[in-house]
Design a protein around this motif. Structure first.
Motif, mmCIF file in Angstrom:
data_model
loop_
_atom_site.group_PDB
_atom_site.id
_atom_site.type_symbol
_atom_site.label_atom_id
_atom_site.label_comp_id
_atom_site.label_asym_id
_atom_site.label_seq_id
_atom_site.Cartn_x
_atom_site.Cartn_y
_atom_site.Cartn_z
ATOM 1 N N MET A 1 5.450 4.793 1.584
ATOM 2 C CA MET A 1 4.627 3.667 1.940
ATOM 3 C C MET A 1 5.546 3.362 3.354
ATOM 4 N N GLN A 3 7.171 0.743 6.121
ATOM 5 C CA GLN A 3 7.781 -0.390 6.014
ATOM 6 C C GLN A 3 6.948 -1.673 6.302
ATOM 7 N N ASN A 5 3.604 -1.743 5.464
ATOM 8 C CA ASN A 5 2.991 -1.707 4.368
ATOM 9 C C ASN A 5 3.560 -2.365 2.942
ATOM 10 N N ALA A 6 4.949 -1.742 2.680
ATOM 11 C CA ALA A 6 5.934 -2.434 2.041
ATOM 12 C C ALA A 6 6.023 -3.829 1.884
ATOM 13 N N TRP A 7 6.523 -4.432 3.097
ATOM 14 C CA TRP A 7 6.276 -5.799 3.529
ATOM 15 C C TRP A 7 5.138 -6.517 3.044
ATOM 16 N N MET A 10 5.204 -6.500 -1.176
ATOM 17 C CA MET A 10 6.347 -7.052 -1.529
ATOM 18 C C MET A 10 6.472 -8.557 -1.103
ATOM 19 N N PHE A 20 14.136 -6.805 -2.904
ATOM 20 C CA PHE A 20 13.809 -5.586 -2.589
ATOM 21 C C PHE A 20 14.816 -5.488 -1.313
ATOM 22 N N GLN A 22 15.931 -2.465 1.528
ATOM 23 C CA GLN A 22 15.495 -1.247 2.367
ATOM 24 C C GLN A 22 16.763 -0.348 2.405
#
Length: 81
Positions: A1, A3, A5-7, A10, A20, A22
């Motif tokens: 995924m 960065q 989308n993760a942000w 999350m 989390f 990185q």
């Protein structure tokens, strides 16, 4: 995924209690691709030209710096509701 989308995922309230981090090393790099029918060759050429202008003018780098400022890991503590 990615960065971004993760942000987005999350930062949700259901993840407030988790921290989390990185990784400094990407695990995979992927290219972006468009799938277009063969009858859109002229449009494809125009899109490719505009993408090249966007990249070569420095606009891509400016856009990345502008839009990734808020997406810094580890995430900020979010408010529980």
């Amino acid at each position: 995924m990615s960065q971004e989308n993760a942000w987005a995922i999350m930062s949700g309230p259901e993840f407030c209690e988790f921290t989390f981090y990185q990784s400094p090393k990407a695990i995979i790099f992927v290219n972006l691709g468009f799938v277009m029918g063969k009858d859109l060759r002229l449009e494809k050429a125009k899109i490719n030209e505009q993408i090249a202008i966007f990249i070569n003018s420095g606009a891509l780098d400016m856009s990345i710096r502008k839009h990734l400022k808020a997406s810094i890991f580890p995430k900020q503590t979010c408010e529980k509701k």
